[in-house]
Design an enzyme around this catalytic site. Structure first.
Site, PDB file in Angstrom:
ATOM      1  N   GLY A  25      -1.499  -3.422   7.981  1.00 51.61           N
ATOM      2  CA  GLY A  25      -1.279  -1.992   8.152  1.00 51.61           C
ATOM      3  C   GLY A  25      -2.453  -1.154   7.648  1.00 51.61           C
ATOM      4  O   GLY A  25      -2.653  -0.024   8.115  1.00 51.61           O
ATOM      5  N   GLU A  43      -4.778  -1.226  10.478  1.00 52.64           N
ATOM      6  CA  GLU A  43      -4.137  -0.492  11.589  1.00 52.64           C
ATOM      7  C   GLU A  43      -4.254   1.020  11.370  1.00 52.64           C
ATOM      8  O   GLU A  43      -4.495   1.784  12.306  1.00 52.64           O
ATOM      9  CB  GLU A  43      -2.672  -0.935  11.729  1.00 52.64           C
ATOM     10  CG  GLU A  43      -2.588  -2.380  12.223  1.00 52.64           C
ATOM     11  CD  GLU A  43      -1.178  -2.927  12.216  1.00 52.64           C
ATOM     12  OE1 GLU A  43      -0.677  -3.245  11.118  1.00 52.64           O
ATOM     13  OE2 GLU A  43      -0.573  -3.032  13.283  1.00 52.64           O
ATOM     14  N   GLU A  54      -0.966 -10.678   9.633  1.00 53.86           N
ATOM     15  CA  GLU A  54       0.495 -10.655   9.751  1.00 53.86           C
ATOM     16  C   GLU A  54       1.080 -11.993  10.192  1.00 53.86           C
ATOM     17  O   GLU A  54       2.173 -12.372   9.790  1.00 53.86           O
ATOM     18  CB  GLU A  54       0.935  -9.569  10.740  1.00 53.86           C
ATOM     19  CG  GLU A  54       0.912  -8.155  10.164  1.00 53.86           C
ATOM     20  CD  GLU A  54      -0.414  -7.444  10.352  1.00 53.86           C
ATOM     21  OE1 GLU A  54      -1.454  -8.129  10.552  1.00 53.86           O
ATOM     22  OE2 GLU A  54      -0.440  -6.209  10.307  1.00 53.86           O
TER      23      GLU A  54
HETATM   24  N1  CAA Z   1       2.503  -5.597  -0.115  1.00 53.29           N
HETATM   25  C1  CAA Z   1       3.085  -5.627  -1.323  1.00 53.29           C
HETATM   26  N2  CAA Z   1       2.546  -6.248  -2.381  1.00 53.29           N
HETATM   27  C2  CAA Z   1       1.376  -6.858  -2.193  1.00 53.29           C
HETATM   28  C3  CAA Z   1       0.711  -6.875  -0.959  1.00 53.29           C
HETATM   29  C4  CAA Z   1       1.316  -6.202   0.118  1.00 53.29           C
HETATM   30  N3  CAA Z   1       0.756  -6.130   1.319  1.00 53.29           N
HETATM   31  N4  CAA Z   1      -0.427  -7.573  -1.085  1.00 53.29           N
HETATM   32  C5  CAA Z   1      -0.474  -7.973  -2.359  1.00 53.29           C
HETATM   33  N5  CAA Z   1       0.597  -7.543  -3.035  1.00 53.29           N
HETATM   34  C6  CAA Z   1       0.906  -7.684  -4.469  1.00 53.29           C
HETATM   35  C7  CAA Z   1       1.164  -9.137  -4.846  1.00 53.29           C
HETATM   36  O1  CAA Z   1       2.523  -9.462  -4.645  1.00 53.29           O
HETATM   37  C8  CAA Z   1       0.786  -9.115  -6.305  1.00 53.29           C
HETATM   38  O2  CAA Z   1       1.845  -8.523  -7.008  1.00 53.29           O
HETATM   39  P1  CAA Z   1       2.193  -8.996  -8.507  1.00 53.29           P
HETATM   40  O3  CAA Z   1       0.956  -8.763  -9.303  1.00 53.29           O
HETATM   41  O4  CAA Z   1       3.358  -8.166  -8.877  1.00 53.29           O
HETATM   42  O5  CAA Z   1       2.518 -10.439  -8.377  1.00 53.29           O
HETATM   43  C9  CAA Z   1      -0.383  -8.139  -6.356  1.00 53.29           C
HETATM   44  O6  CAA Z   1      -0.269  -7.342  -5.184  1.00 53.29           O
HETATM   45  C10 CAA Z   1      -1.747  -8.781  -6.349  1.00 53.29           C
HETATM   46  O7  CAA Z   1      -1.793  -9.703  -5.264  1.00 53.29           O
HETATM   47  P2  CAA Z   1      -2.458 -11.150  -5.408  1.00 53.29           P
HETATM   48  O8  CAA Z   1      -1.976 -11.792  -6.660  1.00 53.29           O
HETATM   49  O9  CAA Z   1      -2.221 -11.833  -4.130  1.00 53.29           O
HETATM   50  O10 CAA Z   1      -3.981 -10.734  -5.602  1.00 53.29           O
HETATM   51  P3  CAA Z   1      -5.280 -11.395  -5.000  1.00 53.29           P
HETATM   52  O11 CAA Z   1      -6.400 -10.600  -5.499  1.00 53.29           O
HETATM   53  O12 CAA Z   1      -5.280 -12.874  -5.256  1.00 53.29           O
HETATM   54  O13 CAA Z   1      -5.164 -11.240  -3.403  1.00 53.29           O
HETATM   55  C11 CAA Z   1      -4.820 -10.088  -1.304  1.00 53.29           C
HETATM   56  C12 CAA Z   1      -5.195  -9.978  -2.815  1.00 53.29           C
HETATM   57  C13 CAA Z   1      -5.886 -10.913  -0.592  1.00 53.29           C
HETATM   58  C14 CAA Z   1      -4.740  -8.705  -0.756  1.00 53.29           C
HETATM   59  C15 CAA Z   1      -3.474 -10.833  -1.153  1.00 53.29           C
HETATM   60  O14 CAA Z   1      -2.537 -10.231  -2.028  1.00 53.29           O
HETATM   61  C16 CAA Z   1      -2.888 -10.779   0.223  1.00 53.29           C
HETATM   62  O15 CAA Z   1      -3.265 -11.574   1.047  1.00 53.29           O
HETATM   63  N6  CAA Z   1      -1.940  -9.865   0.457  1.00 53.29           N
HETATM   64  C17 CAA Z   1      -1.208  -9.775   1.700  1.00 53.29           C
HETATM   65  C18 CAA Z   1      -2.039  -9.214   2.839  1.00 53.29           C
HETATM   66  C19 CAA Z   1      -1.215  -9.106   4.083  1.00 53.29           C
HETATM   67  O16 CAA Z   1      -0.622 -10.058   4.548  1.00 53.29           O
HETATM   68  N7  CAA Z   1      -1.175  -7.899   4.649  1.00 53.29           N
HETATM   69  C20 CAA Z   1      -0.399  -7.614   5.812  1.00 53.29           C
HETATM   70  C21 CAA Z   1       0.874  -6.988   5.355  1.00 53.29           C
HETATM   71  S1  CAA Z   1       2.026  -6.867   6.655  1.00 53.29           S
HETATM   72  C22 CAA Z   1       1.593  -5.443   7.466  1.00 53.29           C
HETATM   73  O17 CAA Z   1       0.680  -4.760   7.119  1.00 53.29           O
HETATM   74  C23 CAA Z   1       2.506  -5.197   8.624  1.00 53.29           C
HETATM   75  C24 CAA Z   1       2.149  -4.139   9.514  1.00 53.29           C
HETATM   76  O18 CAA Z   1       1.733  -4.396  10.615  1.00 53.29           O
HETATM   77  C25 CAA Z   1       2.419  -2.724   9.185  1.00 53.29           C
END
Ligand code: CAA
Length: 704
Positions: free
Chosen positions: A101, A104, A124
């Site tokens: 997002g 996006e 995603e």
């Molecule tokens: N939403 C909510 N919480 C999230 C998040 C997200 N998108 N991404 C990370 N977090 C949270 C984690 O749960 C973690 O929380 P806690 O400290 O409470 O455990 C905190 O942020 C830090 O995350 P990491 O421990 O994973 O930190 P990192 O530095 O190792 O990695 C990252 C960072 C690469 C961003 C990894 O967190 C990641 O891959 N996040 C997900 C990315 C993702 O899949 N985004 C797409 C979301 S879906 C979307 O956007 C749908 C849409 O089309 C609208």
């Protein structure tokens, strides 16, 4: 105004800043804040809007924690439509990551400036959902449908340079991003470029069936048994429609993907992996014990494990001191390290300079005392209790008492090893998996004496190594091997004796979604390795092992697997291809008849059901016995270390989706048919009686 979105005026530019640590997720509050500040663009002195973020990244995307409930208004689409239809040019300035997002949102802006450190992606699919905030419609309009399908199916972010080459960003900035982005805004205004909504563009190329097959092919293995990819393709095809119609198709497919079991499972694993790196039972805001700073790591024992662990740390940028009393072992290790790095260079995984740097970070010494200067020492000598105790006792004497001492063992009692020290609180087990530099899982083994500080440091080590750390209490097989030996693998051997063939067992479990079936895994790792490990383990418990008769017989015969060209299968002329071996089938028949087992036809359904149910049942025992603190930790161990299909959520999430009363009934049926080792775990009986689930059990345990 929302505190997570701020607005400043810088000359003619309205500067919108997202500030939602730690990852600038576009939460409900952020979306509300964005709508508020975009309205301020109506101020007549403001000629352009610039959206940036504070912290380490632009945004990790939508707030995944909100996905279990209907998303609050304004929706992503609403926010993006306000940006895209804004009468002023809107520029996004991207640093660090722009994911999901987040990207996006940036694509709904009229222009994008990316810092050289930026990486942009739509991951995603790794969560079992499709980009549902316009990504499947705007990305093809910016970079073409073929490139978009590749990028969305891979889920992997691309670099700023790549994004510029593809047309996803308009300019790359070096140095200070705010300055560069403000200059870009000035240029847009000076040259009168005006707003340029992405939705007004058309998709430049066509996506035909052969493009789709070509895009899916490289991900076939990762996407086996999954369905999200089909929805992605459908959504991208809809980008040929007028924008609003395409968005409507995307929204319907996004809802479908979000409600799927696949997505629930993948989101469960996402959060489980993050939760597993925290101490269970510690209050959320507690320090959980302060982790030590780790810069230099000592490793004792330069065998395969020690060398692999050395690589893992060197790859993470740490200095390593590798110790072995035997100069020949150190020389062999050096050779192994340089040939492994050379092969990474040859395969194009890393450039030569990086390989050189990593190699230079690994120093060797024959003197054990020298590792006393390290911030952490990991003992990785042979699996021999007396030898390990001797090494730990010496290290305990020379290493300052606040430094962590870890033992790398997969079979021995860490409690017993720690008894050789005067500071058992700083001793824990680090169970690395082969190959230690590449495997994702790190089992952290705690004894009754291990301190919270030591565990915190171990979590930090896992994070530094980009591994998922899971804590297991010190007990037979820890989490993973206990469940494998008492459950999954044992059942696979039983099925062979009862009538199945290795190829049938492996194929059935691979169809279920395991990366590799148990017999092929055994052949890959070496049947002798399994036999030796089981002997050590069962000695620990003083309990007999009547189950692995086939694997142990193969070991006795020297049919050790791939390395000897035959094991459960034949591997002809050094090939890795497993070919069925009639002699092995005869051997199995003989072993079965010696045990009075009458072989019969066994179907794939029974194979899968027995292997998975036994895994679930022993998993429940592991929870009852507090070897794992959370059911979700078990899911992490099995999805990250043992090839359990991630899209099914792990062996404890999966039965929740089947319904525990049903799972219990099937376990009882097998108990009746197959005898005592199918005794249902008391925890499953309790949860099933309450119509509860493992997830609920985790929730209740966390609240206690
Ligand atoms: N939403 C909510 N919480 C999230 C998040 C997200 N998108 N991404 C990370 N977090 C949270 C984690 O749960 C973690 O929380 P806690 O400290 O409470 O455990 C905190 O942020 C830090 O995350 P990491 O421990 O994973 O930190 P990192 O530095 O190792 O990695 C990252 C960072 C690469 C961003 C990894 O967190 C990641 O891959 N996040 C997900 C990315 C993702 O899949 N985004 C797409 C979301 S879906 C979307 O956007 C749908 C849409 O089309 C609208």
């Amino acid at each position: 105004m929302s505190s997570s979105v701020t607005f400043d005026v810088v000359g003619p530019v309205g500067l919108i800043s997202i500030n939602n640590p730690p990852v600038n997720a576009i939460s409900h509050e952020v979306r509300r804040g964005l709508v508020d500040v975009i309205a301020r663009g109506k101020d007549s002195n403001i000629k352009a809007l610039l959206i940036m973020s504070s912290g380490e990244m632009f945004s990790a995307g939508a707030d995944i924690a909100e996905f279990d409930h209907p998303l609050g208004e304004p929706s992503f689409q609403e926010v993006e439509s306000r940006i895209e239809s804004c009468a002023l040019p809107v520029v996004a300035a991207i640093h660090g990551l722009a994911l999901g997002g987040g990207l996006e949102l940036a694509m709904a802006c009229h222009y994008r400036v990316a810092h050289t450190n930026a990486r942009l992606g739509l991951p995603e699919i790794t969560l079992g959902i499709i980009p549902g905030a316009g990504g499947t419609q705007r990305l093809p309009r910016l970079i073409g449908a073929r490139a978009a399908v590749d990028m969305i199916l891979s889920g992997t972010p691309i670099s700023a340079t790549d994004a510029k080459a593809k047309g996803l960003v308009d300019e790359i900035a070096e140095g200070d991003l705010r300055d560069a982005a403000l200059k870009f805004c000035e240029r847009v205004l000076r040259e009168g470029l005006g707003p340029g909504p992405t939705c007004n563009r058309t998709v430049s190329d066509n996506l035909d069936e052969s493009d789709i097959s070509a895009a899916l092919a490289p991900h076939a293995r990762a996407l086996k048994g999954r369905t999200t990819q089909n929805l992605v393709v459908e959504a991208i095809k809809a980008s040929k429609l007028p924008f609003s119609q395409g968005l409507a198709v995307e929204a319907a497919l996004a809802r479908q993907s979000l409600a799927s079991r696949e997505s629930q499972a993948l989101r469960h694993v996402f959060f489980a992996e993050r939760e597993s790196g925290k101490l269970s039972g510690a209050p959320a805001n507690s320090t959980q014990g302060q982790p030590a700073v780790i810069r230099r790591v000592g490793i004792v024992g330069a065998g395969t494990m020690g060398s692999g662990i050395a690589m893992a740390f060197a790859n993470a940028g740490l200095e390593v001191l590798l110790n072995d009393y035997d100069p020949a072992a150190l020389a062999r290790s050096r050779e192994f390290l340089s040939s492994t790095y050379a092969s990474s260079v040859k395969r194009g995984r890393i450039p030569q300079e990086v390989a050189n740097e990593r190699m230079q970070r690994i120093h060797s010494t024959g003197a054990l005392d020298e590792v006393a200067n390290c911030d952490l020492v990991i003992e990785a000598v042979f699996e021999d209790m007396e030898l390990k105790k001797e090494v730990l006792s010496k290290l305990d004497f020379s290493l300052p008492p606040e430094r962590l001492l870890a033992t790398n063992t997969s079979t021995l009692s860490v409690t017993e090893i720690a008894r050789a020290t005067a500071h058992p609180e700083r001793v824990l087990g680090m169970h690395f998996f082969v190959p230690a530099h590449a495997s994702k899982l790190l089992e952290i083994v705690r004894t009754d004496h291990t301190s919270a500080e030591s565990l915190s440091t171990a979590f930090r080590v896992a994070k530094l190594l980009k591994k998922v750390g899971v804590v297991a209490r010190d007990a037979f097989g820890f989490i993973g091997n206990r469940m494998m030996l008492d459950g999954y693998w044992r059942e696979a051997e039983q099925l062979l004796l009862e009538g199945a063939t290795p190829a049938q067992v492996d194929a059935a479990l691979e169809d279920f979604g395991f990366a590799m079936g148990p017999q092929r895994v055994s052949d890959l790792g070496g049947n002798d390795v399994g036999t030796k490990a089981r002997a050590q383990l069962f000695k620990r418990e003083s309990r007999p092992d009547p189950y692995f008769v086939i694997a142990d017989r193969l070991t006795e015969m020297g049919w050790l697997g791939q390395k000897t060209g035959r094991g459960f299968y034949l591997y002809e002329n050094g090939s890795r291809e497993a070919v069925s071996d009639p002699e092995v089938i005869s051997l199995i028949e003989k072993l079965a008849s010696e045990r009075g087992i009458r072989r019969r036809e066994i179907n794939d359904k029974e194979i899968v059901e027995r292997c998975i149910l036994s895994l679930i049942n022993v998993g429940a025992m592991v929870l009852e016995e507090k070897i794992a603190a959370r059911a979700a930790d078990i899911d992490v161990v099995w999805t990250s270390g043992y090839g359990f299909p991630r899209h099914l959520g792990g062996p404890m999430f999966y039965p929740d989706t089947l319904g525990l009363p049903h799972a219990l009934q099937r376990i009882r049926d097998y108990h009746e048919k197959l005898g005592h080792y199918w005794r249902p775990a008391a925890l499953i009986e309790r949860l099933a009686a309450e119509n509860s689930s493992f997830e609920e059990w985790d929730r209740r345990s966390a609240a206690r």
